[in-house]
Design a protein around this motif. Structure first.
Motif, short mmCIF file in Angstrom:
data_model
loop_
_atom_site.label_atom_id
_atom_site.label_comp_id
_atom_site.label_asym_id
_atom_site.label_seq_id
_atom_site.Cartn_x
_atom_site.Cartn_y
_atom_site.Cartn_z
N PHE A 81 -13.91 26.95 -3.35
CA PHE A 81 -14.93 26.33 -4.21
C PHE A 81 -16.32 26.64 -3.64
CE2 PHE A 81 -13.71 23.72 -7.73
CZ PHE A 81 -12.34 23.60 -7.60
N VAL B 136 -19.06 19.45 -13.77
CA VAL B 136 -17.98 20.45 -13.86
C VAL B 136 -18.15 21.46 -12.73
CG1 VAL B 136 -16.86 22.21 -15.26
CG2 VAL B 136 -17.87 20.21 -16.38
N ARG B 137 -17.07 21.71 -11.98
CA ARG B 137 -17.07 22.74 -10.93
C ARG B 137 -15.89 23.66 -11.19
NH1 ARG B 137 -15.96 20.21 -5.83
NH2 ARG B 137 -16.84 22.01 -4.75
N VAL B 138 -16.14 24.96 -11.06
CA VAL B 138 -15.08 25.94 -11.29
C VAL B 138 -14.81 26.65 -9.97
CG1 VAL B 138 -14.40 28.02 -12.56
CG2 VAL B 138 -15.78 26.26 -13.70
N GLY B 139 -13.53 26.71 -9.59
CA GLY B 139 -13.18 27.39 -8.34
C GLY B 139 -11.99 28.31 -8.56
N LYS B 140 -11.60 28.98 -7.49
CA LYS B 140 -10.46 29.92 -7.54
C LYS B 140 -9.28 29.30 -6.78
CE LYS B 140 -12.44 33.25 -5.21
NZ LYS B 140 -13.38 34.34 -4.80
N THR B 141 -8.08 29.64 -7.24
CA THR B 141 -6.88 29.31 -6.47
C THR B 141 -6.10 30.60 -6.29
OG1 THR B 141 -6.80 27.12 -7.47
CG2 THR B 141 -4.79 27.90 -6.42
N ILE B 142 -5.81 30.92 -5.06
CA ILE B 142 -5.06 32.15 -4.77
C ILE B 142 -3.72 31.75 -4.16
CG2 ILE B 142 -5.09 34.33 -3.49
CD1 ILE B 142 -8.27 33.78 -3.40
N ARG C 213 -9.83 25.80 1.29
CA ARG C 213 -8.82 24.88 1.82
C ARG C 213 -7.47 25.57 1.70
NH1 ARG C 213 -6.02 21.06 -0.98
NH2 ARG C 213 -7.34 21.30 -2.84
#
Lengths: 79, 79
Positions: free
Chosen positions: A8, A36-42, A75
């Motif tokens: 994030f 609103v927050r936009v993040g990545k999940t890998i 994280r």
């Protein structure tokens, strides 16, 4: 082992994508939406038996490639 | 209420970003990494007291805007 990395933007960094999504949601009538927050999940599989070693390895991947640590925080979850 | 939406490509849909990350990690020497998948996480605050109504509302947002349901699946978390 299954690894999950959540990336994030750091608080204080303007989240342009988040702003765009927020305005679009408001435009569609969902005015109760804020911050609103936009993040990545890998997600990936990791051939490693030892959890501690795997955690260290994934953190090194984040520092080197998966996250831009100047503006992003990450994280790590291992399962 | 805090809402979290996890959006991932449906199984079977080629994850180009995931492939690129996987090759980059291999290039950096992390060969034990497999099946990399990259998804989005959208977090926001929702002015709504009732959890069930909030869940329905967030699902409607996903169907309408947050996820391309032709190729993506989503999961809603409320806290």
């Amino acid at each position: 082992m299954k690894a999950k990395v959540h990336v994030f933007l750091k608080p204080g960094v303007l989240d342009v994508q988040g702003k765009a999504v927020e305005q679009a949601l408001h435009g569609l009538g969902w005015n109760g939406v804020e911050h609103v927050r936009v993040g990545k999940t890998i997600e990936f599989d990791l051939k490693s038996g030892d959890k501690a070693a795997a955690e260290a390895e994934v953190k090194a991947m984040c520092e080197k490639l998966l996250a831009n640590t100047v503006i992003e925080s990450y994280r790590v979850e291992l399962a």
